[in-house]
Each structure stands twice: as C-alpha cells, then as structure tokens.
Write an enzyme that holds these catalytic residues in place. Structure first.
Site, PDB file in Angstrom:
ATOM      1  CG  HIS A 130       1.451  -2.562 -15.181  1.00 11.67           C
ATOM      2  ND1 HIS A 130       1.103  -3.732 -14.544  1.00 11.67           N
ATOM      3  CD2 HIS A 130       2.485  -2.871 -16.016  1.00 11.67           C
ATOM      4  CE1 HIS A 130       1.875  -4.709 -14.986  1.00 11.67           C
ATOM      5  NE2 HIS A 130       2.727  -4.222 -15.878  1.00 11.67           N
ATOM      6  N   GLY A 170       0.779  -1.237   0.000  1.00 11.98           N
ATOM      7  CA  GLY A 170       0.000   0.000   0.000  1.00 11.98           C
ATOM      8  C   GLY A 170       0.807   1.283   0.000  1.00 11.98           C
ATOM      9  CB  SER A 171       4.225   2.311  -0.994  1.00  5.82           C
ATOM     10  OG  SER A 171       4.330   1.942  -2.345  1.00  5.82           O
ATOM     11  CG  ASN A 172       1.670   3.264  -5.760  1.00  4.55           C
ATOM     12  OD1 ASN A 172       2.219   4.311  -6.090  1.00  4.55           O
ATOM     13  ND2 ASN A 172       2.116   2.078  -6.150  1.00  4.55           N
TER      14      ASN A 172
HETATM   15  C1  GAR Z   1       3.241  -1.363  -7.470  1.00  6.39           C
HETATM   16  O1  GAR Z   1       4.512  -1.523  -8.050  1.00  6.39           O
HETATM   17  C2  GAR Z   1       2.170  -1.356  -8.555  1.00  6.39           C
HETATM   18  O2  GAR Z   1       2.557  -0.697  -9.729  1.00  6.39           O
HETATM   19  C3  GAR Z   1       2.011  -2.838  -8.786  1.00  6.39           C
HETATM   20  O3  GAR Z   1       2.033  -3.398  -7.508  1.00  6.39           O
HETATM   21  C4  GAR Z   1       2.866  -2.599  -6.657  1.00  6.39           C
HETATM   22  C5  GAR Z   1       2.075  -2.242  -5.429  1.00  6.39           C
HETATM   23  O4  GAR Z   1       2.881  -1.595  -4.484  1.00  6.39           O
HETATM   24  N1  GAR Z   1       0.793  -3.143  -9.497  1.00  6.39           N
HETATM   25  C6  GAR Z   1       0.700  -4.112 -10.393  1.00  6.39           C
HETATM   26  O5  GAR Z   1       1.618  -4.854 -10.677  1.00  6.39           O
HETATM   27  C7  GAR Z   1      -0.654  -4.217 -11.059  1.00  6.39           C
HETATM   28  N2  GAR Z   1      -0.597  -5.071 -12.209  1.00  6.39           N
HETATM   29  P1  GAR Z   1       2.221  -0.869  -3.238  1.00  6.39           P
HETATM   30  O6  GAR Z   1       1.287  -1.889  -2.587  1.00  6.39           O
HETATM   31  O7  GAR Z   1       3.374  -0.523  -2.337  1.00  6.39           O
HETATM   32  O8  GAR Z   1       1.471   0.327  -3.740  1.00  6.39           O
END
Ligand code: GAR
Length: 191
Positions: free
Chosen positions: A110, A14-16
């Site tokens: 992505h 969940g950093s995004n």
């Molecule tokens: C991120 O790198 C996002 O781009 C990717 O998962 C990660 C989630 O990180 N998404 C995908 O690969 C979707 N196909 P986060 O949980 O730290 O936000």
C-alpha cells in the site's frame, strides 16, 4: 527445495508485478505461477506475457456479488496451486471466503505508511495532507481496507517543492525495489 508458488493479482500498470516477476526469475525461493487481473485492458497482462507467465482475466458477471466473483477466482487459481497470493495494485477488496481459502497467505503493498492514508489514493492523500515523510507498507491482508498486520514499511522524505507526479514516481520506484526484498525475507522465514 520446492519453490513457493506465487500468484499475483493486479488491476493496473503492473510495475510492482513486473519487479516481482523479474526477481522471481533468479530466485531460488519463489516462482510466479500466474498473474490475475480484474481489468481486461490492464497493462500488467502484457507485462506477464513478456515474462511468459500465464494470465487470468477475471471479469465480474452482471449482478454477481463479491463472494461469488471471488469463489470463481479461487477455482481459476486452483489450477496453479499457489502458496501465496501477492496483491500488486489490486484495487478490489477480497471477500472473507477468498481470504479463508488462502488464510495468512495473502499480502499487499500500500502506498502510504499505514495506518495513515488507507484507501484508493495513498500517495494523493499524503501529498494533499502536506506530510513531511511518506512511504509504503507491505502487510498481510484481512477483511478490512488496508488494515491487516504490517510486515514491513519503507519511509522516504518529501522533497520541498516536489510535484505530485515526481513524488508518486519516486514512491513507486521505491515500492518496486522494496516488494521483492520483503518477499525474499518473508519466504525465507516461512521455509
Ligand atoms: C502502487 O502504488 C500500489 O502501492 C498501489 O497501487 C499502485 C500500483 O502500481 N496499491 C494500492 O493503492 C492498494 N490499496 P503498479 O500497478 O505499477 O504496481
């Protein structure tokens, strides 16, 4: 002006999601009304609680198909009246029924320069392919796997000799900055 109501869906760290919640706190355009996850123990749930954003943990019932699972999710989301569904590491394909409910209002980030390296491991696939540059893509979600119309991309060069872990860390930091920036622009366009 009414703020646009964002529901975030995420499956992992969940950093995004955190970057979006932090941005929304001071945004005049948007508010995060809930964070939903298909993974009970996902760290994103803790992050949402820290921001005092309501959470939905939505788990699959035994033998439930994707359509029914997503329709139940729609029902839960309804309580928050979201205008936009923002996927932030949501590792599950959305059904046509879900997308119909939120037509043109579902976006995703992505970790590759789409159409290159769609799928579950964008950074891993790009690194293995020895690319010179990589990046991330924000796009509208359609029924395919990472195939919807592209909204924006940010590129970065690979550093010679960089480990995969450092490459991925760098990419994720760029995503965390890029996603709120793009949301800000997108929501302005949709006012
Ligand atoms: C991120 O790198 C996002 O781009 C990717 O998962 C990660 C989630 O990180 N998404 C995908 O690969 C979707 N196909 P986060 O949980 O730290 O936000």
């Amino acid at each position: 002006m009414n703020k646009k109501r964002i529901a975030i869906l995420a499956s992992g760290a969940g950093s995004n999601a955190e970057a979006i919640m932090a941005w929304a706190q001071s945004s005049t355009l948007a508010e995060v009304v809930c964070v939903g996850s298909n993974v009970k123990s996902a760290l994103v749930i803790e992050r949402a609680k820290f921001f005092e954003v309501p959470t939905i943990i939505h788990l699959k019932k035994k033998n439930e198909n994707n359509r029914d699972y997503d329709l139940r999710l729609c029902e839960k989301l309804k309580a928050y009246s979201p205008d936009w569904i923002v996927l932030a590491g949501y590792m599950k394909l959305l059904s046509p029924e879900f997308l119909k409910r939120f037509q043109g209002r579902v976006i995703n980030i992505h970790p590759s320069l789409l159409p290159a390296f769609p799928g579950l491991d964008g950074y891993g696939d790009a690194y293995k392919a020895n690319v010179v540059e990589s990046g991330c893509t924000i796009h509208f979600v359609d029924e395919g796997m990472d195939t919807g119309p592209i909204i924006a991309q940010r590129k970065f060069l690979l550093i010679k000799g960089e480990s995969f872990e450092d490459f991925k860390k760098r990419g994720l930091l760029i995503e965390n900055q890029f996603y709120p920036e793009v949301l800000e622009k997108l929501l302005k366009d949709y006012l």
